[in-house]
Write an enzyme that holds these catalytic residues in place. Structure first.
Site, short mmCIF file in Angstrom:
data_model
loop_
_atom_site.label_atom_id
_atom_site.label_comp_id
_atom_site.label_asym_id
_atom_site.label_seq_id
_atom_site.Cartn_x
_atom_site.Cartn_y
_atom_site.Cartn_z
N TYR A 106 -11.87 -0.08 -14.90
CA TYR A 106 -10.78 0.74 -14.41
C TYR A 106 -10.21 1.58 -15.54
O TYR A 106 -10.20 1.15 -16.70
CB TYR A 106 -9.65 -0.13 -13.84
CG TYR A 106 -9.96 -0.81 -12.54
CD1 TYR A 106 -9.73 -0.18 -11.32
CD2 TYR A 106 -10.46 -2.11 -12.51
CE1 TYR A 106 -9.99 -0.82 -10.11
CE2 TYR A 106 -10.74 -2.76 -11.31
CZ TYR A 106 -10.50 -2.10 -10.12
OH TYR A 106 -10.77 -2.73 -8.94
N TYR A 145 -17.18 -6.72 -12.06
CA TYR A 145 -16.56 -6.92 -13.37
C TYR A 145 -16.04 -8.35 -13.48
O TYR A 145 -15.71 -9.00 -12.48
CB TYR A 145 -15.42 -5.92 -13.61
CG TYR A 145 -14.31 -5.94 -12.58
CD1 TYR A 145 -13.26 -6.86 -12.66
CD2 TYR A 145 -14.30 -5.03 -11.53
CE1 TYR A 145 -12.25 -6.87 -11.73
CE2 TYR A 145 -13.29 -5.03 -10.59
CZ TYR A 145 -12.26 -5.95 -10.69
OH TYR A 145 -11.25 -5.96 -9.77
N ARG A 155 -15.83 -10.26 -10.00
CA ARG A 155 -15.45 -9.66 -8.72
C ARG A 155 -16.62 -8.91 -8.12
O ARG A 155 -17.32 -8.18 -8.80
CB ARG A 155 -14.31 -8.66 -8.90
CG ARG A 155 -12.95 -9.17 -9.30
CD ARG A 155 -12.16 -9.95 -8.27
NE ARG A 155 -12.53 -9.95 -6.89
CZ ARG A 155 -12.06 -9.12 -5.95
NH1 ARG A 155 -11.19 -8.19 -6.26
NH2 ARG A 155 -12.44 -9.25 -4.69
N HIS A 158 -16.20 -3.51 -4.96
CA HIS A 158 -15.20 -3.30 -3.91
C HIS A 158 -14.40 -2.03 -4.18
O HIS A 158 -14.32 -1.55 -5.31
CB HIS A 158 -14.24 -4.50 -3.81
CG HIS A 158 -13.45 -4.74 -5.06
ND1 HIS A 158 -13.94 -5.38 -6.16
CD2 HIS A 158 -12.17 -4.40 -5.38
CE1 HIS A 158 -13.02 -5.44 -7.11
NE2 HIS A 158 -11.93 -4.85 -6.66
N HIS A 160 -10.47 -0.44 -3.27
CA HIS A 160 -9.12 -0.73 -2.79
C HIS A 160 -8.62 0.43 -1.92
O HIS A 160 -8.87 1.60 -2.20
CB HIS A 160 -8.15 -0.89 -3.96
CG HIS A 160 -8.46 -2.04 -4.86
ND1 HIS A 160 -7.94 -3.31 -4.65
CD2 HIS A 160 -9.22 -2.13 -5.97
CE1 HIS A 160 -8.37 -4.12 -5.60
NE2 HIS A 160 -9.15 -3.43 -6.41
#
Length: 235
Positions: A106, A145, A155, A158, A160
């Site tokens: 991110y 990640y 994780r 995905h 959000h």
């Protein structure tokens, strides 16, 4: 209309506030019964969003933060419909998108994952549903990640979403997963959702919107209320 507004969501679909395997929920989940506040006019009206709130590239995460080249990774196009519990489309719903890049990183100072930051991919965007409740956006498929919940925790891929419907009762924050991801069976966030609701969080590959030589297509529909509603993030 009253049925639409006051139909509570299905506890067999939505995750509990505290899921022990998802460790941070133990610290932040409420331990006492919630106080139900009677809805008033302020909850049943607004906010109102229109095309004037969107930039020309907000819907295209592959272009809206380009600096010196194309973003790295697998291009995808995601589309679907926003509906109420009776299958009726909900038009003019603002959908906010945020995600990791193709390396699972991110663009945020808190994210210290040892993976590269893509200078041409910010990982955020917005799109507004049309008059028939449909939406469509372009992005890069996010990478997996690591996270600190437990030993060797990763994780799944995905995206959000945050949705603003015609009133505050149609507010939704959720995640979309990808079909066939092997990490789903190990992820306590995904597994924290009751079995009945898990399939509602997994997108479907869609060849009909796949663009030749450019991007794979996926479909993901949102249902904002009722017993088939898309599971909320409650923790």
């Amino acid at each position: 209309m009253s049925e639409l507004i006051y139909n509570h969501f299905d506890r067999e679909v939505h995750p509990p506030y505290i899921s022990p395997e998802y460790k941070s929920t133990v610290l932040r989940g409420p331990t006492k019964p919630l106080v139900v506040i009677k809805q008033s006019l302020s909850e049943l009206t607004g906010p109102v969003f229109g095309e004037t709130h969107l930039g020309p590239l907000d819907h295209d995460l592959t272009k809206n933060s380009v600096r010196n080249g194309e973003p790295l990774g697998e291009r995808i196009v995601v589309h679907g419909k926003v509906m109420d519990e009776n299958g009726r489309p909900i038009p003019h719903t603002l959908i906010e998108i945020w995600q990791a890049n193709s390396a699972g990183r991110y663009v945020h100072k808190v994210d210290q994952h040892d993976a590269p930051i893509d200078p041409n991919f910010l990982g955020t965007g917005r799109v507004l549903t049309d008059a028939d409740g449909n939406y469509r956006f372009y992005t890069i498929k996010p990478g997996a990640y690591p996270w600190g919940n437990h030993y060797n925790a990763w994780r799944p891929n995905h995206i959000h979403f945050s949705l603003f419907g015609p009133n505050i009762t149609t507010r939704l924050v959720t995640q979309m997963y990808f079909p066939g991801d092997p990490l789903l069976q190990y992820d306590p966030i995904f597994l924290g959702v009751p079995p009945k609701g898990r399939e509602l969080l997994i997108s479907q590959f869609d060849l009909s919107v796949t663009e030749p030589h450019f991007a794979l297509g996926y479909r993901f529909d949102f249902v904002l209320r009722g017993n088939k509603s898309t599971p909320f993030e409650t923790a």
